[in-house]
Design a protein around this motif. Structure first.
Motif, PDB file in Angstrom:
ATOM      1  N   SER A  51     -26.833 -22.212 -38.919  1.00  0.00           N
ATOM      2  CA  SER A  51     -25.704 -22.203 -37.978  1.00  0.00           C
ATOM      3  C   SER A  51     -25.570 -20.844 -37.300  1.00  0.00           C
ATOM      4  N   ASP A  52     -25.705 -19.764 -38.079  1.00  0.00           N
ATOM      5  CA  ASP A  52     -25.650 -18.409 -37.508  1.00  0.00           C
ATOM      6  C   ASP A  52     -26.740 -18.226 -36.457  1.00  0.00           C
ATOM      7  N   LEU A  53     -27.966 -18.584 -36.811  1.00  0.00           N
ATOM      8  CA  LEU A  53     -29.099 -18.388 -35.912  1.00  0.00           C
ATOM      9  C   LEU A  53     -28.950 -19.219 -34.640  1.00  0.00           C
ATOM     10  N   GLU A  54     -28.439 -20.430 -34.790  1.00  0.00           N
ATOM     11  CA  GLU A  54     -28.252 -21.285 -33.617  1.00  0.00           C
ATOM     12  C   GLU A  54     -27.107 -20.769 -32.743  1.00  0.00           C
ATOM     13  N   ALA A  55     -26.000 -20.358 -33.362  1.00  0.00           N
ATOM     14  CA  ALA A  55     -24.842 -19.867 -32.605  1.00  0.00           C
ATOM     15  C   ALA A  55     -25.182 -18.618 -31.798  1.00  0.00           C
ATOM     16  N   ASP A  56     -26.065 -17.780 -32.327  1.00  0.00           N
ATOM     17  CA  ASP A  56     -26.428 -16.545 -31.629  1.00  0.00           C
ATOM     18  C   ASP A  56     -27.663 -16.685 -30.746  1.00  0.00           C
ATOM     19  N   GLY A  57     -28.153 -17.899 -30.579  1.00  0.00           N
ATOM     20  CA  GLY A  57     -29.233 -18.154 -29.631  1.00  0.00           C
ATOM     21  C   GLY A  57     -30.630 -17.864 -30.128  1.00  0.00           C
ATOM     22  N   TYR A  58     -30.805 -17.714 -31.442  1.00  0.00           N
ATOM     23  CA  TYR A  58     -32.131 -17.429 -31.986  1.00  0.00           C
ATOM     24  C   TYR A  58     -32.955 -18.686 -32.224  1.00  0.00           C
ATOM     25  N   LEU A  59     -32.287 -19.819 -32.326  1.00  0.00           N
ATOM     26  CA  LEU A  59     -33.013 -21.076 -32.445  1.00  0.00           C
ATOM     27  C   LEU A  59     -32.144 -22.221 -31.973  1.00  0.00           C
ATOM     28  N   SER A  60     -32.801 -23.330 -31.685  1.00  0.00           N
ATOM     29  CA  SER A  60     -32.100 -24.564 -31.327  1.00  0.00           C
ATOM     30  C   SER A  60     -32.708 -25.674 -32.163  1.00  0.00           C
ATOM     31  N   ARG A  61     -31.946 -26.738 -32.318  1.00  0.00           N
ATOM     32  CA  ARG A  61     -32.481 -27.870 -33.076  1.00  0.00           C
ATOM     33  C   ARG A  61     -32.244 -29.154 -32.317  1.00  0.00           C
ATOM     34  N   THR A  62     -33.200 -30.043 -32.445  1.00  0.00           N
ATOM     35  CA  THR A  62     -33.097 -31.372 -31.856  1.00  0.00           C
ATOM     36  C   THR A  62     -33.426 -32.387 -32.938  1.00  0.00           C
ATOM     37  N   ARG A  63     -32.873 -33.563 -32.798  1.00  0.00           N
ATOM     38  CA  ARG A  63     -33.150 -34.635 -33.739  1.00  0.00           C
ATOM     39  C   ARG A  63     -34.413 -35.352 -33.315  1.00  0.00           C
ATOM     40  N   GLY A  65     -35.857 -38.653 -34.848  1.00  0.00           N
ATOM     41  CA  GLY A  65     -35.677 -39.665 -35.878  1.00  0.00           C
ATOM     42  C   GLY A  65     -34.630 -39.206 -36.867  1.00  0.00           C
ATOM     43  N   ARG A  66     -35.020 -39.109 -38.123  1.00  0.00           N
ATOM     44  CA  ARG A  66     -34.089 -38.692 -39.171  1.00  0.00           C
ATOM     45  C   ARG A  66     -34.205 -37.216 -39.513  1.00  0.00           C
ATOM     46  N   THR A  67     -35.032 -36.484 -38.789  1.00  0.00           N
ATOM     47  CA  THR A  67     -35.243 -35.078 -39.117  1.00  0.00           C
ATOM     48  C   THR A  67     -34.841 -34.170 -37.950  1.00  0.00           C
ATOM     49  N   ASN A  68     -34.647 -32.914 -38.269  1.00  0.00           N
ATOM     50  CA  ASN A  68     -34.407 -31.893 -37.255  1.00  0.00           C
ATOM     51  C   ASN A  68     -35.723 -31.199 -36.942  1.00  0.00           C
ATOM     52  N   VAL A  69     -35.902 -30.858 -35.689  1.00  0.00           N
ATOM     53  CA  VAL A  69     -37.026 -30.028 -35.266  1.00  0.00           C
ATOM     54  C   VAL A  69     -36.416 -28.793 -34.628  1.00  0.00           C
ATOM     55  N   TYR A  70     -36.854 -27.638 -35.105  1.00  0.00           N
ATOM     56  CA  TYR A  70     -36.285 -26.371 -34.658  1.00  0.00           C
ATOM     57  C   TYR A  70     -37.202 -25.715 -33.630  1.00  0.00           C
ATOM     58  N   ALA A  71     -36.591 -25.041 -32.666  1.00  0.00           N
ATOM     59  CA  ALA A  71     -37.324 -24.252 -31.673  1.00  0.00           C
ATOM     60  C   ALA A  71     -36.761 -22.838 -31.715  1.00  0.00           C
ATOM     61  N   ILE A  72     -37.630 -21.884 -31.972  1.00  0.00           N
ATOM     62  CA  ILE A  72     -37.214 -20.483 -32.044  1.00  0.00           C
ATOM     63  C   ILE A  72     -37.264 -19.865 -30.658  1.00  0.00           C
ATOM     64  N   SER A  73     -36.230 -19.120 -30.306  1.00  0.00           N
ATOM     65  CA  SER A  73     -36.187 -18.392 -29.031  1.00  0.00           C
ATOM     66  C   SER A  73     -36.915 -17.067 -29.247  1.00  0.00           C
ATOM     67  N   ALA A  74     -38.215 -17.087 -29.099  1.00  0.00           N
ATOM     68  CA  ALA A  74     -39.068 -15.957 -29.462  1.00  0.00           C
ATOM     69  C   ALA A  74     -38.826 -14.705 -28.629  1.00  0.00           C
ATOM     70  N   ASP A  75     -38.323 -14.853 -27.410  1.00  0.00           N
ATOM     71  CA  ASP A  75     -38.128 -13.678 -26.555  1.00  0.00           C
ATOM     72  C   ASP A  75     -36.756 -13.028 -26.735  1.00  0.00           C
ATOM     73  N   THR A  76     -35.969 -13.522 -27.673  1.00  0.00           N
ATOM     74  CA  THR A  76     -34.655 -12.957 -27.946  1.00  0.00           C
ATOM     75  C   THR A  76     -34.803 -11.631 -28.690  1.00  0.00           C
ATOM     76  N   SER A  77     -34.014 -10.637 -28.291  1.00  0.00           N
ATOM     77  CA  SER A  77     -34.054  -9.328 -28.952  1.00  0.00           C
ATOM     78  C   SER A  77     -33.402  -9.405 -30.320  1.00  0.00           C
TER      79      SER A  77
END
Length: 112
Positions: A51-63, A65-77
């Motif tokens: 939740s911390d990482l998502e709230a601060d823009g370091y990652l996002s998650r998408t559903r 099926g029944r699982t989450n897939v995370y995407a890291i914002s690699a260019d974030t400082s």
């Protein structure tokens, strides 16, 4: 008990947030349960960190099926003012280093 598995007390080089981010970088579809096991954390702690990482823009998650897939914002400082400049990608690149196989800036094999 194996030296690597022995619990340590005191300070560590990495924060739990960095450990969780590295686990996601290795497997964007990793389950919270598996992150917790890898990082020696509770599932509740991992959920808070996510939740911390998502709230601060370091990652996002998408559903998916029944699982989450995370995407890291690699260019974030990185967050801390003392770490200004490097990005998440630079931090994650450190996790892939194998000291025995890396070469130093002069092209010499690293000492093992």
């Amino acid at each position: 008990m194996d030296e690597a598995a022995r619990p340590r007390t005191g300070w560590t080089f990495l924060t739990n947030h960095a450990r969780v981010l590295a686990a996601i970088a290795r497997d964007p579809g990793v389950r919270v349960r598996d992150i917790a096991a890898q990082c020696l954390l509770t599932e509740r702690a991992v959920q808070k960190i996510l939740s911390d990482l998502e709230a601060d823009g370091y990652l996002s998650r998408t559903r998916a099926g029944r699982t989450n897939v995370y995407a890291i914002s690699a260019d974030t400082s990185l967050r801390h003012p003392a770490d200004a400049g490097p990005t998440v990608a630079a931090l994650l690149a450190l996790f892939s280093l194998d000291a025995a196989a890396q070469e130093d800036a002069d092209g010499h094999a690293a000492a093992s």
